[in-house]
Design a protein around this motif. Structure first.
Motif, PDB file in Angstrom:
ATOM      1  N   ASN A 287      -7.091   2.033  15.920  1.00 31.72           N
ATOM      2  CA  ASN A 287      -6.978   0.657  15.443  1.00 31.72           C
ATOM      3  C   ASN A 287      -8.331  -0.005  15.642  1.00 31.72           C
ATOM      4  OD1 ASN A 287      -6.442  -2.045  14.982  1.00 31.72           O
ATOM      5  ND2 ASN A 287      -5.259  -2.310  16.872  1.00 31.72           N
ATOM      6  N   ARG A 531      -3.759   3.014  14.913  1.00 28.95           N
ATOM      7  CA  ARG A 531      -3.173   2.478  13.685  1.00 28.95           C
ATOM      8  C   ARG A 531      -2.092   3.426  13.183  1.00 28.95           C
ATOM      9  NH1 ARG A 531      -4.473  -1.705  10.742  1.00 28.95           N
ATOM     10  NH2 ARG A 531      -3.734  -1.844   8.595  1.00 28.95           N
ATOM     11  N   ALA A 549       0.615   0.172  11.614  1.00 28.59           N
ATOM     12  CA  ALA A 549      -0.086  -0.774  10.740  1.00 28.59           C
ATOM     13  C   ALA A 549       0.665  -2.091  10.574  1.00 28.59           C
ATOM     14  CB  ALA A 549      -0.363  -0.129   9.386  1.00 28.59           C
ATOM     15  N   ILE A 552       0.161  -4.213  13.684  1.00 27.01           N
ATOM     16  CA  ILE A 552      -1.226  -4.664  13.806  1.00 27.01           C
ATOM     17  C   ILE A 552      -1.508  -5.777  12.799  1.00 27.01           C
ATOM     18  CG2 ILE A 552      -3.636  -3.959  13.499  1.00 27.01           C
ATOM     19  CD1 ILE A 552      -2.738  -1.164  14.540  1.00 27.01           C
TER      20      ILE A 552
END
Length: 607
Positions: A287, A531, A549, A552
């Motif tokens: 990430n 991620r 994802a 995030i």
């Protein structure tokens, strides 16, 4: 005691204000759109920020156990392993399971260091300025700058009563004695027979339990054991090079658990025909928003630790996947990328060695030879060659003499450049064999295969229950070690100094992060470190096991809204300039759309 191998995104060009941006700024856009009717057309100036301070370049240089694998074309694997050890020399023992009869020689720490420096991941922010900043209080907010031949060894150590053990080969390389043994599986307890034999032959394997090597013996593997030679000490330890029959590179990590530290770094380079993948470990996609882009060295390893933990302690980050005949991407805008053919021992260095040292007549200029050779003083083996071939004054250590050989010229034979009891040719031969040759051979190994992959992880002893195996995938594509983000400082119309101005950063993965000042605004502790966690296969993109994802993206959205609220005082009076820019664009679109409708109506009336 040391027991085992002590090693070891295809980047997308940033495209500002991609469709993804509207998702991240949806709340800000809603507020800004309420202001649209009162906003006139505006075209901000984009000032290219020249100079060193506009480029945030940080190579990430981890300390780790390191190994270089080469998947050779003849169904063999070559492994260069850096051995790490602290303790008394008589307690040094290193045991490695290998198939068949390995070919053993030494390598050089300098080769690892140079390859690591060239392939370290780097994170860089390019900065531009929109609008005109107020110059009160100074301009920029500080710097953004945040890379021996195997000798004969007889079988005197062989105990003829140990019928269950066969010495496959043995020898001496660099500072080591080594022996490869096979154990008769017909023994009642083959593992204990092996351990007893090693102890009786002065390999201190007292920390090894039966359970650590039994699985390898059951698989029919032999044991390659190293110890320091009689006159060597721990300061002489250097990497070894081993070539053996194998289908795929594998790290017998379960043995390492005996002496592993918590979160031990494991760095692996795999040379092969195509990109390497961890076939039985997970692939970790980091990430990028969690990385401190102002100072990536500050938290990169913490991100790797957390990423590995998210994969149950068994996952690798691919830090580089690149053809060996292509120049590596430049680590920053002020330097060229490196050619892998010159990374470890360059063509110029090899030419200097051949023309200026090896093939030069040093008669009458022996101190000149020592002075020229001192350029290799940092290479493994140099001090040992010096000690073995040069009559260094007894009052000096070899290290002291190596720093300035010419300083002791009068003391060692007069002012004519000669040295008593010194043979230049013997010195050159030993220097080539023990110091230069390992560097050249490692360079040749790197360029002998068309592709290089660098993988990295951290592991603790409890994670080392599965030996990582590396396979290959020819469809994943290249992955650069150079990561570039774009930062836009949004000064507006002299509303802010550059110290105060808000900014937006678009990351290579496409996320846009709002912030201000010179501190990365997102806490890595608040988001997943990965991620995505992927199980790679021999073809295709692999199976996504964990997709972080959405979480995030949601976090960044909320963060960006908080920044927007901060700059707008919690309401819709003034918004983050990125939101204002979006609103302006929306307003212009509405204006031109309305004008278009008006033209259509007029034309219809005319008709």
């Amino acid at each position: 005691m040391l027991t085992m191998l002590d090693y070891i995104f295809a980047d997308r060009g940033p495209k500002m204000m991609k469709p993804k941006t509207s998702r991240h700024l949806v709340a800000a856009a809603a507020c800004a759109s309420m202001m649209a009717a009162g906003i006139t057309a505006y075209s901000p100036s984009a000032q290219a920020c020249g100079g060193l301070f506009c480029n945030n370049q940080q190579p990430v240089n981890q300390a780790a156990e390191r190994i270089i694998f080469s998947d050779n074309a003849d169904d063999t694997v070559t492994a260069l392993v850096q051995i790490m050890y602290q303790g008394p020399s008589e307690k040094f023992a290193w045991v490695l399971p290998v198939p068949g009869e390995p070919d053993v020689s030494v390598s050089s720490t300098a080769a690892f260091d140079r390859l690591q420096t060239a392939t370290n991941p780097s994170y860089r922010m390019n900065t531009t300025v929109e609008g005109t900043c107020d110059t009160r209080g100074g301009g920029f907010f500080g710097s953004d700058d945040a890379t021996a031949e195997a000798g004969g060894m007889n079988n005197a150590n062989r105990n003829p009563e140990d019928d269950g053990v066969t010495v496959v080969n043995s020898g001496h390389v660099g500072p080591y004695d080594y022996t490869t043994i096979s154990v008769d599986p017909g023994n009642e307890n083959p593992t204990q027979v092996a351990l007893d034999w090693l102890e009786q032959n002065n390999y201190d394997v007292s920390a090894l339990g039966e359970q650590t090597i039994t699985p390898y013996l059951e698989d029919g593997m032999n044991l390659l054991a190293f110890r320091l030679s009689k006159n060597a000490d721990t300061g002489d330890i250097r990497p070894v090079r081993i070539t053996y029959d194998a289908e795929l590179p594998m790290i017998p990590i379960k043995l390492t658990a005996v002496a592993a530290n918590d979160d031990m770094g494991v760095m692996v380079w795999v040379l092969s025909d195509e990109r390497a993948i961890p076939s039985n470990y997970k692939s970790l996609r980091l990430n990028e928003a969690a990385i401190d882009w102002f100072n990536p060295n500050n938290n990169y390893n913490d991100i790797i630790n957390r990423a590995a933990d998210e994969a149950g302690g068994q996952g690798f980050v691919t830090e580089l996947a690149w053809p060996t005949d292509r120049t590596l991407p430049p680590p920053n805008q002020f330097s060229n990328g490196q050619d892998l053919a010159d990374v470890i021992f360059s063509e110029n260095e090899e030419r200097f060695w051949e023309d200026r040292i090896k093939n030069t007549d040093w008669t009458g200029n022996e101190f000149g030879l020592l002075q020229q050779s001192s350029r290799y003083a940092a290479f493994d083996g140099y001090l040992e060659v010096l000690e073995a071939t040069v009559p260094v004054p007894s009052r000096l250590t070899t290290e002291e003499f190596a720093q300035c050989p010419s300083c002791y010229q009068s003391e060692m034979g007069g002012e004519d450049g000669e040295i008593d009891n010194f043979d230049p040719q013997t010195f050159i031969t030993q220097l080539e064999l023990n110091v230069i040759k390992p560097m050249i051979e490692t360079q040749e190994l790197v360029t002998s295969r068309p592709y290089i992959t660098r993988l990295y992880t951290t592991m603790s002893a409890g994670d080392m229950t599965l030996d990582p195996v590396f396979d290959f995938n020819d469809s994943l594509g290249d992955h650069s070690n150079a990561h570039v983000a774009e930062r836009i400082i949004e000064c507006g119309d002299e509303d802010y100094t550059r110290n105060e101005a808000p900014w937006r950063v678009e990351l290579p993965q496409g996320d846009i992060v709002f912030g201000s000042g010179s501190t990365w605004p997102v806490s890595s502790e608040d988001m997943p470190a990965t991620r995505a966690i992927v199980q790679d296969r021999n073809s295709g993109d692999g199976e996504v096991v964990v997709d972080n994802a959405p979480e995030i993206d949601s976090f960044i959205e909320r963060h960006n809204q908080r920044v927007t609220d901060e700059f707008s005082g919690g309401g819709c009076q003034t918004a983050h300039p990125a939101s204002v820019s979006l609103a302006r664009n929306m307003s212009l679109a509405l204006m031109f759309g309305a004008f278009g409708l008006l033209l259509i109506r007029v034309r219809r009336r005319e008709e």
